[in-house]
Design an enzyme around this catalytic site. Structure first.
Site, PDB file in Angstrom:
ATOM      1  N   LYS A   1     -14.953   7.483   0.275  1.00 42.11           N
ATOM      2  CA  LYS A   1     -14.247   8.007  -0.893  1.00 42.11           C
ATOM      3  C   LYS A   1     -15.301   8.610  -1.855  1.00 42.11           C
ATOM      4  CE  LYS A   1     -10.052   6.324  -3.088  1.00 42.11           C
ATOM      5  NZ  LYS A   1      -9.202   5.136  -3.283  1.00 42.11           N
TER       6      LYS A   1
ATOM      7  N   GLU B   1       4.038  -4.656  -3.342  1.00 44.30           N
ATOM      8  CA  GLU B   1       4.791  -5.112  -4.521  1.00 44.30           C
ATOM      9  C   GLU B   1       5.864  -6.135  -4.157  1.00 44.30           C
ATOM     10  OE1 GLU B   1       3.965  -1.996  -3.921  1.00 44.30           O
ATOM     11  OE2 GLU B   1       2.860  -1.320  -5.669  1.00 44.30           O
TER      12      GLU B   1
ATOM     13  N   ARG C   1      10.480  -0.813  -5.816  1.00 43.07           N
ATOM     14  CA  ARG C   1      10.325  -1.251  -4.418  1.00 43.07           C
ATOM     15  C   ARG C   1      10.609  -2.736  -4.280  1.00 43.07           C
ATOM     16  NH1 ARG C   1       5.476   0.958  -0.852  1.00 43.07           N
ATOM     17  NH2 ARG C   1       6.962   2.672  -0.711  1.00 43.07           N
TER      18      ARG C   1
END
Ligand SMILES: Cc1ncc(C[n+]2csc(CCOP(=O)(O)OP(=O)(O)O)c2C)c(N)n1
Ligand SMILES: CC(=O)[C@@H](O)[C@H](O)COP(=O)(O)O
Ligand SMILES: [Mg+2]
Length: 588
Positions: free
Chosen positions: A242, A327, A355
């Site tokens: 990254k 979540e 969610r």
């Protein structure tokens, strides 16, 4: 002439001499750093997929072959290679390029939803559709990050993909070892055990190719061609970095370059300082609370610092849990923590709570678990586009029995509501606030029966019910109305669920009620008040101002709020337009 400017689409890329590919990659990186430094956006993730995206578009013939991007925040290079270079000057700007794939922009884009861990489910569906439509030979490729792979949906999809050896899906695992921070959990630990990772997928019956150097275009192309030739579900495990190629990002051990605000490309430092954010106010107060109460623990879904839990984690490392981008698990696990005698604080972006609605409803509220949900980025967030606005919580959560919802208007009231929320022992609570700076505190003229009266100007013509951060435009509107002789009361209910009897009584004393919320108008806090007023036989007319129930195109938060009709002028208009009273129903 550079290489990048010769690429108008993937065909040009496939015709390119391989000897020019390193130059292309270098030009793409320079372009990303230069442009995203000006506009802000997902710099780190996109710098990590330059070679991978080049290889994908050289091996697969999109858009016939479908290339899906999980979460989609790493699709800038894909956009550059599919003819949208010119749009980057207006990335994430109103009317400009979306920061995520967008089917309105291009036939090369399929998934617009920026919620993680969904790409493999789309891929499973697309592969099934190919079979049912009798089509063969069009590849289905899903690029999934190591973070997205910690989401439960990804494994629900793999469970189906691996069950059909004759239905090829090519899973390109973009493994940079990070979500924001280093990816947590056993999956990431196994992936790091090169090359044992293969066994991890083989156990499911998935073929595995890798690990592949995710910055070696030739190696990537060879692996992707091999995967395409297998004709069965396969994981291509790519190791990427990254922020690659940008020293400030490579040297920075934090998640600061995942999403950047406009920055100085030479140093990586933000160009503008920001005030005291809602997030930082929450984080500081939670540290205070954590010192006072050892039963308070915190949970994050791979967003420790973005949700303000960094300080709490530093001070109480054993009392914070990063469960990955999961979540649903976070909420049900919090219910378990509560049943174990603790008071969990689940810190999420409001949009991502959608969610875990069932886990909040059934695993938490049904069990009257004392869990506090802190919803950051509630209301319009803006630049991250339609799937990131936290606009649904005040509507969706209205139906949860026993749930209490607070919407603080400033830093002071955020601290107060948070303290009140974690003091609740017989059920779940929600504290929700928007993205950005909390601004100066907004004192109340009086606080009675839990209501904060922010302003009262004599006659009780109009009651403006100001929810959370909408206090500033509400007070601005009140001033304009008072200047024109209107008697106005501005009240902040502070806890918007349940609707208080005191608020209904106050409404009954006014000639008109206008509610203003940074949440969906349909079924929101204003609707709930109107419903409760009718139930109490209070027939004062109510006008509810909120976000219209539609997906909002990306743009600055202020721009989008204006377009949603949530400005002071809109409130004045709503308070002054004549009320055409409906004929009272004749009761026979
Ligand atoms: C359901 C959901 N929760 C949280 C987020 C916030 N989020 C955006 S990107 C990201 C990390 C993604 O990590 P990874 O999949 O490894 O992609 P990378 O950024 O490393 O390329 C998170 C947690 C989200 N988009 N969706
Ligand atoms: C893609 C994603 O879900 C996050 O990276 C999000 O874009 C971050 O939003 P903020 O910039 O509001 O933290
Ligand atoms: Mg990652």
């Amino acid at each position: 002439m550079g290489v990048l400017e010769t690429i108008t689409g993937p065909n040009d890329l496939r015709m390119l001499d391989t000897a020019r590919l390193p130059q292309l990659a270098e030009e793409i990186r320079h372009f990303l750093i230069t442009k995203v430094a000006r506009t802000g956006g997902h710099l780190g993730p996109n710098l990590g997929v330059v070679e991978l995206t080049i290889a994908l578009h050289r091996v697969f013939a999109a858009p016939q072959d479908r290339i899906l991007w999980d979460t989609g925040h790493q699709a800038y290079v894909h956009k550059m290679l599919t003819g949208r270079i010119a749009g980057f000057d207006r990335l994430r700007r109103r009317g400009g390029l979306s920061g995520y794939p967008s089917s309105a922009e291009s036939a090369y884009d399929l998934i617009e939803n920026s919620h993680a861990s969904t790409a493999l489910s789309y891929a499973d569906g697309l592969a099934k559709a190919e079979r049912l439509r009798g089509r063969h030979g069009r590849a289905v490729v899903a690029v999934v990050g190591d973070g997205a792979l910690t989401g439960g949906m990804a494994w629900e999809a793999l469970n189906n993909i691996a069950a059909a050896p004759d239905r090829p899906v090519i899973v390109v695992l973009n493994d940079n070892g990070r979500s924001y921070a280093p990816t947590s959990g056993a999956i990431a630990q196994r992936l790091a055990l090169r090359p044992a990772a293969g066994g991890f997928f083989a156990g499911l019956g998935l073929s595995y190719i890798g690990p592949v150097d995710g910055h070696d275009i030739a190696a990537l192309e060879a692996a992707l061609r091999e995967a395409a030739g297998l004709g069965c579900p396969v994981v291509v495990h790519c190791l990427t970095q990254k922020g690659r190629g940008y020293r400030p990002a490579e040297l920075d051990g934090t998640d600061r370059f995942h999403t950047v605000r406009p920055l100085d490309p030479a140093t990586g430092r933000p160009l503008h300082t920001t005030g005291r954010s809602w997030t930082s106010v929450f984080g500081e107060e939670l540290v205070e609370l954590g010192a006072e109460r050892t039963d308070i623990v915190a949970l994050t879904a791979a967003m420790l610092d973005p949700t303000g839990l960094g300080a709490f984690a530093a001070k109480f490392p054993d009392r914070v849990f990063d469960v990955g981008i999961a979540e649903q698990h976070a909420v049900a696990s919090a219910a378990g923590l509560a049943l174990g005698g603790l008071h969990p604080v689940v810190a999420l972006y409001a949009t991502f709570l959608n969610r875990a609605f069932d886990q909040l409803l059934m695993d938490t509220a049904l069990h009257r678990c004392p869990v506090t949900f802190v919803l950051d980025r509630a209301g319009v967030t803006g630049e991250d586009g339609p799937s990131h606005n936290g606009m649904w919580d005040l509507s969706v959560l209205q139906v949860v029995p026993g749930l209490r919802i607070a919407a603080p208007r400033d830093a002071r009231t955020l601290k107060d509501r948070l303290r009140e929320a974690v003091a609740v022992t017989d059920g779940p609570t929600v504290v929700r606030f928007p993205k950005g700076d909390a601004g100066p505190d907004i004192p109340a003229a009086a606080t009675t029966d839990g209501l904060a009266v922010l302003r009262r100007t004599g006659a009780e013509d109009v009651l403006i019910v100001s929810v959370g951060a909408m206090a500033r435009p509400c007070l601005e509107a009140a001033g304009q109305l008072a200047d024109h002789g209107k008697g106005v009361t501005v009240v902040d209910p502070q806890w918007v669920k349940p609707v208080s009897a005191a608020l209904i009584a106050l409404a009954a004393r006014h000639r008109l009620v206008v509610t203003v919320e940074d949440g969906c108008r349909a079924g929101g806090a204003g609707s709930a008040l109107a419903d409760e007023m009718r139930t109490a036989d209070v027939w004062t007319p109510v006008r509810t101002l909120g976000i219209p129930p539609r997906f909002l195109p990306h743009g600055k938060r202020a721009e989008v709020l204006l377009e949603c009709g949530l400005s002071a002028a809109d409130i004045v208009r709503s308070a002054t337009e004549p009320v055409v009273r409906p004929l009272p129903a004749m009761v026979g």
